[in-house]
Scaffold this active site. Structure first.
Site, mmCIF file in Angstrom:
data_model
loop_
_atom_site.group_PDB
_atom_site.id
_atom_site.type_symbol
_atom_site.label_atom_id
_atom_site.label_comp_id
_atom_site.label_asym_id
_atom_site.label_seq_id
_atom_site.Cartn_x
_atom_site.Cartn_y
_atom_site.Cartn_z
ATOM 1 N N ASP A 163 -10.600 5.643 -10.580
ATOM 2 C CA ASP A 163 -10.147 6.123 -11.886
ATOM 3 C C ASP A 163 -10.949 5.481 -13.009
ATOM 4 O OD1 ASP A 163 -8.116 7.580 -10.578
ATOM 5 O OD2 ASP A 163 -6.802 5.829 -10.583
ATOM 6 N N ARG A 203 8.349 -15.169 -0.342
ATOM 7 C CA ARG A 203 8.408 -15.398 -1.781
ATOM 8 C C ARG A 203 7.078 -14.975 -2.415
ATOM 9 N NH1 ARG A 203 13.744 -15.791 -2.892
ATOM 10 N NH2 ARG A 203 14.742 -17.219 -1.400
ATOM 11 N N GLY A 236 -18.403 3.681 -2.696
ATOM 12 C CA GLY A 236 -18.012 2.289 -2.653
ATOM 13 C C GLY A 236 -19.127 1.366 -3.105
ATOM 14 N N GLY A 274 -4.514 -7.078 -8.925
ATOM 15 C CA GLY A 274 -3.377 -6.178 -9.046
ATOM 16 C C GLY A 274 -3.723 -4.852 -9.675
ATOM 17 N N LYS A 321 11.736 -13.363 4.823
ATOM 18 C CA LYS A 321 11.752 -13.182 3.375
ATOM 19 C C LYS A 321 10.563 -13.957 2.810
ATOM 20 C CE LYS A 321 15.610 -13.260 1.109
ATOM 21 N NZ LYS A 321 16.862 -13.719 0.439
ATOM 22 N N SER A 332 -9.217 -6.703 -6.160
ATOM 23 C CA SER A 332 -8.287 -5.605 -5.923
ATOM 24 C C SER A 332 -9.049 -4.300 -6.044
ATOM 25 C CB SER A 332 -7.130 -5.622 -6.924
ATOM 26 O OG SER A 332 -6.337 -4.447 -6.794
#
Length: 310
Positions: free
Chosen positions: A255, A29, A225, A290, A27, A249
């Site tokens: 777009d 975090r 790119g 992000g 798990k 990111s």
């Protein structure tokens, strides 16, 4: 005219977070999570509006995740026309591994769309009236490969310039039908389209000109790119180099490029200037973490930097 409509057949809720290190069976975090409305056309609309234009989003939406997507579009104050579907809108996830700096993107295929649902989308678009109609992104399951070619025919009937950004069979069908104002494949997508390796800039330019000369598109922008992009038209081939930036990111770079290039063309800028503005927006997008896409101040700064370097 600074008015566009965008079409997103396979939209997504884009979720982004970061972890120190990816470890299986543990798990992990995650750091702060962000959620944004996504998918090609929606991302294009977000950037176009930031640049001062107006955009209406046409998109498919279904299930509980579709309701969430509708709410996110409202939070972004985007004008929208929702085409309801029975299937669930997909959720995509981008995870940044802080230790390595690597980003991992998990993108589901999306819902199955019925003939009645995609036909309703065509019926809605047949009522659109704007300067540009931009179809961006993949086709979900159940939608025919020639769907964007049908959309292009509607756009031409209604006096709208049709812009296409997709891949694979959908891109091939759109190019074969012709009448596209601007197409924007990546270099990988373009190699697949023409069925050749295209080992150097001349080979890419020659292949792009062949598409233009047979009427596939009036303008064909091939993005490469960090190597920049190439634009083919009846006037010939123009190549603009990339802009060196430290990437945080890659979400939404293509777009952002497309939104900025169309915005520049709508403002009456010359195609080479529009290409350069698009490259600046694509570079600006990778500066943001992000799913935040690009910031106008970064676009302008990088555009001026690129223009000064020539």
């Amino acid at each position: 005219m600074l008015d566009i409509a965008t079409l997103t057949m396979n939209p997504t809720i884009d979720v982004a977070c970061s972890v120190e290190r990816l470890q299986h069976s543990h798990k992990m975090r995650a750091g702060e999570q962000s959620c944004d409305p996504g998918g090609g056309g929606i991302n294009v609309a977000r950037v176009f509006v930031r640049l001062g234009g107006n955009a209406r989003c046409y998109y498919l939406s279904g299930g509980a995740t579709g309701i969430a997507l509708d709410g996110l579009l409202d939070l972004h104050q985007l004008v929208r026309t929702r085409i309801p579907i029975a299937g669930q809108t997909r959720v995509s996830t981008a995870v940044l591994e802080r230790e390595s700096g690597h980003e991992y993107q998990f993108v589901p295929a999306g819902p199955q769309v019925s003939p009645q649902e995609w036909q309703e989308c065509l019926d809605q678009l047949a009522q659109a009236k704007t300067g540009f109609l931009i179809a961006s992104g993949s086709l979900p399951r159940g939608v025919p490969d020639d769907f964007y070619a049908r959309v292009c025919a509607i756009a031409r009937q209604r006096g709208m310039r049709f812009v296409l950004d997709t891949s694979g069979a959908a891109l091939r069908a759109g190019m074969d039908a012709g009448g596209v104002f601007l197409a924007k494949p990546s270099i990988g997508e373009f190699r697949t389209l023409v069925g050749a390796d295209l080992p150097d800039e001349k080979a890419v330019g020659d292949a792009a000109m062949a598409v233009v000369e047979r009427g596939g598109a009036e303008y064909l922008a091939v993005t490469m790119g960090d190597q920049g992009a190439l634009l083919a038209s009846r006037s010939g081939v123009v190549k603009v180099p990339g802009i060196a930036v430290v990437a945080r990111s890659s979400v939404g770079a293509g777009d952002s490029f497309l939104a900025a290039m169309v915005h520049a063309l709508a403002m009456g800028r010359e195609p080479e200037q529009a290409l350069r503005f698009g490259i600046a927006a694509g570079a600006a997008a990778v500066l943001t973490p992000g799913t935040d896409l690009c910031r106008v101040a970064d676009i302008q700064r990088l555009y001026e930097q690129s223009a000064a370097a020539t």
